[in-house]
Scaffold this motif. Structure first.
Motif, PDB file in Angstrom:
ATOM      1  N   LYS A  98       1.907   1.710  -3.591  1.00  0.00           N
ATOM      2  CA  LYS A  98       0.792   2.238  -4.402  1.00  0.00           C
ATOM      3  C   LYS A  98       0.606   3.725  -4.136  1.00  0.00           C
ATOM      4  O   LYS A  98       0.420   4.508  -5.060  1.00  0.00           O
ATOM      5  CB  LYS A  98      -0.516   1.503  -4.088  1.00  0.00           C
TER       6      LYS A  98
ATOM      7  N   ASN B  68       0.829  -1.209   0.000  1.00  0.00           N
ATOM      8  CA  ASN B  68       0.000   0.000   0.000  1.00  0.00           C
ATOM      9  C   ASN B  68       0.863   1.260   0.000  1.00  0.00           C
ATOM     10  O   ASN B  68       0.517   2.245  -0.648  1.00  0.00           O
ATOM     11  CB  ASN B  68      -0.949  -0.004   1.193  1.00  0.00           C
TER      12      ASN B  68
ATOM     13  N   TYR C 219      -4.390   6.674  -5.248  1.00  0.00           N
ATOM     14  CA  TYR C 219      -4.577   5.840  -4.062  1.00  0.00           C
ATOM     15  C   TYR C 219      -5.575   6.487  -3.097  1.00  0.00           C
ATOM     16  O   TYR C 219      -6.451   5.807  -2.561  1.00  0.00           O
ATOM     17  CB  TYR C 219      -3.238   5.576  -3.360  1.00  0.00           C
TER      18      TYR C 219
END
Length: 147
Positions: free
Chosen positions: A42, A39, A50
């Motif tokens: 990203k 994450n 995101y």
């Protein structure tokens, strides 16, 4: 219906209470998502894309994009969750805290080492202490954190 909140009169302080928690739920969940390496990657690859996967307000998203921690806190962010954004950008908590007062990291560290802010003039809103809204930011760093 809001409860009586006498603590709202503390200058320079946003109390993270139940209302703040509800307001910032998705912002704080986004921050928690940054605990996972995939994450973080990203987010760093395309921050806006995101953020747009989270049902946050536009103001919350802008606060994250601008690294405006004071704004993020005012919109329900909890500093312990927001610290994960700073860590994602390689910032220390001390750098982040300094940015919230307009201080450089060194100015903030020196203030804290010398005992922090005085309570004099900072007990209630409207006094003339250095934590009052009309005295912010007080350092030379300005508002934006360099990432």
């Amino acid at each position: 219906m809001s409860l009586d909140k006498p603590y709202l009169d503390v200058p320079g302080t946003t109390i993270f209470d139940a209302e703040q928690s509800r307001m910032g739920y998705h912002l704080n969940q986004f921050c928690m998502s940054l605990m996972k390496a995939e994450n973080r990657e990203k987010f760093k690859a395309d921050q806006r894309a995101y953020l747009d996967t989270w049902p946050m307000t536009e103001g919350q998203k802008q606060a994250v994009l601008n690294m405006d921690l004071n704004s993020a806190i005012a919109q329900g962010g909890n500093i312990y969750f927001l610290a994960k954004i700073g860590a994602t950008h390689g910032l220390s908590f001390q750098q982040m805290a300094g940015s919230m007062t307009g201080m450089t990291e060194e100015e903030y560290r020196n203030m804290m080492v010398s005992g922090g802010r005085s309570a004099n003039g900072n007990r209630v809103v409207g006094e003339d202490g250095d934590a009052q809204a009309n005295r912010q930011p007080q350092g030379s760093a300005g508002k934006k954190v360099n990432i």
